[in-house]
Design a protein around this motif. Structure first.
Motif, PDB file in Angstrom:
ATOM      1  N   PRO A  19       0.838  -1.198   0.000  1.00 45.45           N
ATOM      2  CA  PRO A  19       0.000   0.000   0.000  1.00 45.45           C
ATOM      3  C   PRO A  19       0.872   1.247   0.000  1.00 45.45           C
ATOM      4  O   PRO A  19       1.978   1.247   0.533  1.00 45.45           O
ATOM      5  CB  PRO A  19      -0.805  -0.109   1.296  1.00 45.45           C
ATOM      6  CG  PRO A  19      -0.210  -1.205   2.073  1.00 45.45           C
ATOM      7  CD  PRO A  19       0.714  -1.982   1.194  1.00 45.45           C
ATOM      8  N   CYS A  20       0.371   2.277  -0.621  1.00 45.93           N
ATOM      9  CA  CYS A  20       1.150   3.501  -0.753  1.00 45.93           C
ATOM     10  C   CYS A  20       0.303   4.685  -0.306  1.00 45.93           C
ATOM     11  O   CYS A  20      -0.689   5.020  -0.951  1.00 45.93           O
ATOM     12  CB  CYS A  20       1.571   3.658  -2.213  1.00 45.93           C
ATOM     13  SG  CYS A  20       2.638   5.059  -2.501  1.00 45.93           S
ATOM     14  N   VAL A  21       0.677   5.296   0.808  1.00 53.19           N
ATOM     15  CA  VAL A  21      -0.023   6.476   1.304  1.00 53.19           C
ATOM     16  C   VAL A  21       0.505   7.681   0.533  1.00 53.19           C
ATOM     17  O   VAL A  21       1.713   7.895   0.450  1.00 53.19           O
ATOM     18  CB  VAL A  21       0.211   6.660   2.823  1.00 53.19           C
ATOM     19  CG1 VAL A  21      -0.447   7.937   3.310  1.00 53.19           C
ATOM     20  CG2 VAL A  21      -0.298   5.447   3.583  1.00 53.19           C
ATOM     21  N   ILE A  22      -0.419   8.438  -0.038  1.00 50.47           N
ATOM     22  CA  ILE A  22      -0.045   9.605  -0.839  1.00 50.47           C
ATOM     23  C   ILE A  22      -0.432  10.878  -0.093  1.00 50.47           C
ATOM     24  O   ILE A  22      -1.570  11.027   0.328  1.00 50.47           O
ATOM     25  CB  ILE A  22      -0.770   9.590  -2.207  1.00 50.47           C
ATOM     26  CG1 ILE A  22      -0.488   8.308  -2.978  1.00 50.47           C
ATOM     27  CG2 ILE A  22      -0.420  10.818  -3.040  1.00 50.47           C
ATOM     28  CD1 ILE A  22       0.965   8.071  -3.296  1.00 50.47           C
ATOM     29  N   CYS A  23       0.524  11.786   0.026  1.00 54.31           N
ATOM     30  CA  CYS A  23       0.236  13.124   0.543  1.00 54.31           C
ATOM     31  C   CYS A  23       0.220  14.042  -0.681  1.00 54.31           C
ATOM     32  O   CYS A  23       1.270  14.477  -1.169  1.00 54.31           O
ATOM     33  CB  CYS A  23       1.301  13.574   1.549  1.00 54.31           C
ATOM     34  SG  CYS A  23       0.959  15.229   2.195  1.00 54.31           S
ATOM     35  N   TRP A  24      -0.970  14.287  -1.196  1.00 49.07           N
ATOM     36  CA  TRP A  24      -1.132  15.044  -2.440  1.00 49.07           C
ATOM     37  C   TRP A  24      -0.530  16.438  -2.334  1.00 49.07           C
ATOM     38  O   TRP A  24       0.004  16.963  -3.321  1.00 49.07           O
ATOM     39  CB  TRP A  24      -2.614  15.102  -2.822  1.00 49.07           C
ATOM     40  CG  TRP A  24      -3.127  13.747  -3.181  1.00 49.07           C
ATOM     41  CD1 TRP A  24      -3.720  12.852  -2.345  1.00 49.07           C
ATOM     42  CD2 TRP A  24      -3.040  13.108  -4.442  1.00 49.07           C
ATOM     43  NE1 TRP A  24      -4.020  11.683  -3.021  1.00 49.07           N
ATOM     44  CE2 TRP A  24      -3.613  11.827  -4.318  1.00 49.07           C
ATOM     45  CE3 TRP A  24      -2.537  13.498  -5.687  1.00 49.07           C
ATOM     46  CZ2 TRP A  24      -3.701  10.932  -5.381  1.00 49.07           C
ATOM     47  CZ3 TRP A  24      -2.626  12.618  -6.749  1.00 49.07           C
ATOM     48  CH2 TRP A  24      -3.200  11.354  -6.595  1.00 49.07           C
ATOM     49  N   ARG A  25      -0.598  17.028  -1.171  1.00 50.56           N
ATOM     50  CA  ARG A  25      -0.063  18.379  -0.970  1.00 50.56           C
ATOM     51  C   ARG A  25       1.422  18.454  -1.291  1.00 50.56           C
ATOM     52  O   ARG A  25       1.917  19.467  -1.784  1.00 50.56           O
ATOM     53  CB  ARG A  25      -0.307  18.794   0.479  1.00 50.56           C
ATOM     54  CG  ARG A  25       0.187  20.186   0.815  1.00 50.56           C
ATOM     55  CD  ARG A  25       0.251  20.409   2.297  1.00 50.56           C
ATOM     56  NE  ARG A  25       1.251  19.498   2.845  1.00 50.56           N
ATOM     57  CZ  ARG A  25       1.339  19.150   4.117  1.00 50.56           C
ATOM     58  NH1 ARG A  25       0.486  19.612   4.990  1.00 50.56           N
ATOM     59  NH2 ARG A  25       2.276  18.332   4.534  1.00 50.56           N
ATOM     60  N   ASP A  26       2.156  17.372  -1.039  1.00 54.93           N
ATOM     61  CA  ASP A  26       3.608  17.396  -1.181  1.00 54.93           C
ATOM     62  C   ASP A  26       4.119  16.965  -2.552  1.00 54.93           C
ATOM     63  O   ASP A  26       5.333  16.967  -2.786  1.00 54.93           O
ATOM     64  CB  ASP A  26       4.241  16.490  -0.115  1.00 54.93           C
ATOM     65  CG  ASP A  26       4.006  17.016   1.291  1.00 54.93           C
ATOM     66  OD1 ASP A  26       3.670  18.206   1.446  1.00 54.93           O
ATOM     67  OD2 ASP A  26       4.144  16.221   2.242  1.00 54.93           O
ATOM     68  N   LEU A  27       3.228  16.592  -3.459  1.00 53.27           N
ATOM     69  CA  LEU A  27       3.667  16.088  -4.762  1.00 53.27           C
ATOM     70  C   LEU A  27       3.966  17.225  -5.735  1.00 53.27           C
ATOM     71  O   LEU A  27       3.262  18.235  -5.770  1.00 53.27           O
ATOM     72  CB  LEU A  27       2.596  15.193  -5.377  1.00 53.27           C
ATOM     73  CG  LEU A  27       2.254  13.907  -4.632  1.00 53.27           C
ATOM     74  CD1 LEU A  27       1.161  13.153  -5.386  1.00 53.27           C
ATOM     75  CD2 LEU A  27       3.468  13.039  -4.427  1.00 53.27           C
ATOM     76  N   LEU A  71     -10.897   9.215  -2.411  1.00 50.49           N
ATOM     77  CA  LEU A  71     -10.630   8.016  -3.207  1.00 50.49           C
ATOM     78  C   LEU A  71      -9.227   7.477  -2.948  1.00 50.49           C
ATOM     79  O   LEU A  71      -9.020   6.265  -2.891  1.00 50.49           O
ATOM     80  CB  LEU A  71     -10.837   8.314  -4.691  1.00 50.49           C
ATOM     81  CG  LEU A  71     -12.278   8.592  -5.109  1.00 50.49           C
ATOM     82  CD1 LEU A  71     -12.331   9.093  -6.547  1.00 50.49           C
ATOM     83  CD2 LEU A  71     -13.139   7.352  -4.926  1.00 50.49           C
ATOM     84  N   SER A  72      -8.284   8.367  -2.772  1.00 49.81           N
ATOM     85  CA  SER A  72      -6.915   7.953  -2.489  1.00 49.81           C
ATOM     86  C   SER A  72      -6.835   7.226  -1.145  1.00 49.81           C
ATOM     87  O   SER A  72      -6.181   6.181  -1.021  1.00 49.81           O
ATOM     88  CB  SER A  72      -5.997   9.181  -2.486  1.00 49.81           C
ATOM     89  OG  SER A  72      -4.668   8.832  -2.241  1.00 49.81           O
TER      90      SER A  72
END
Length: 123
Positions: A19-27, A71-72
């Motif tokens: 599983p991959c936790v995504i922090c959209w703010r940091d991308l 959704l993420s």
């Protein structure tokens, strides 16, 4: 997009190994595009598997931050539930939380006013 292509893509979907936790703010922009493409594969699978319509997840979902975040998070939880070390009850926990998430998605989609054919940008 061709519905038959969506169905074929959904049926061919295989989860990643971790599983991959995504922090959209940091991308950065490139990583955001890549992660949105990866999330789109899961969303296609989930909308097909759970027979979700545009009132829950509009076709323009990727243009709405709150929906992307929801959704993420769902995808990450789903991935974690099907790992080899997951508890046998984890898939049930996913479905319990899925019910709550679908309510939030339906509420957000309703507030946005997007339809199957038209996107309404957020102001």
């Amino acid at each position: 997009m061709n519905p038959d292509d969506d169905l074929a893509r959904a049926l061919a979907f295989t989860p990643p190994t971790d599983p991959c936790v995504i922090c959209w703010r940091d991308l950065d922009p490139t990583s955001t595009t890549e992660e949105l493409e990866r999330l789109a594969d899961w969303v296609t699978w989930a909308t097909t598997r759970y027979n979700l319509d545009h009132k829950v997840i509009p076709p323009c979902w990727s243009h709405h931050g709150a929906i992307v975040e929801e959704l993420s998070a769902l995808r990450t939880f789903w991935e974690a539930c099907y790992q080899p070390d997951a508890a046998p009850s984890d898939p049930l926990a996913f479905h319990r939380d899925l019910t709550l998430a679908l309510r939030r998605l339906r509420d957000w989609s309703s507030l946005l006013g997007c339809s199957r054919m038209n996107h309404r940008p957020e102001i």
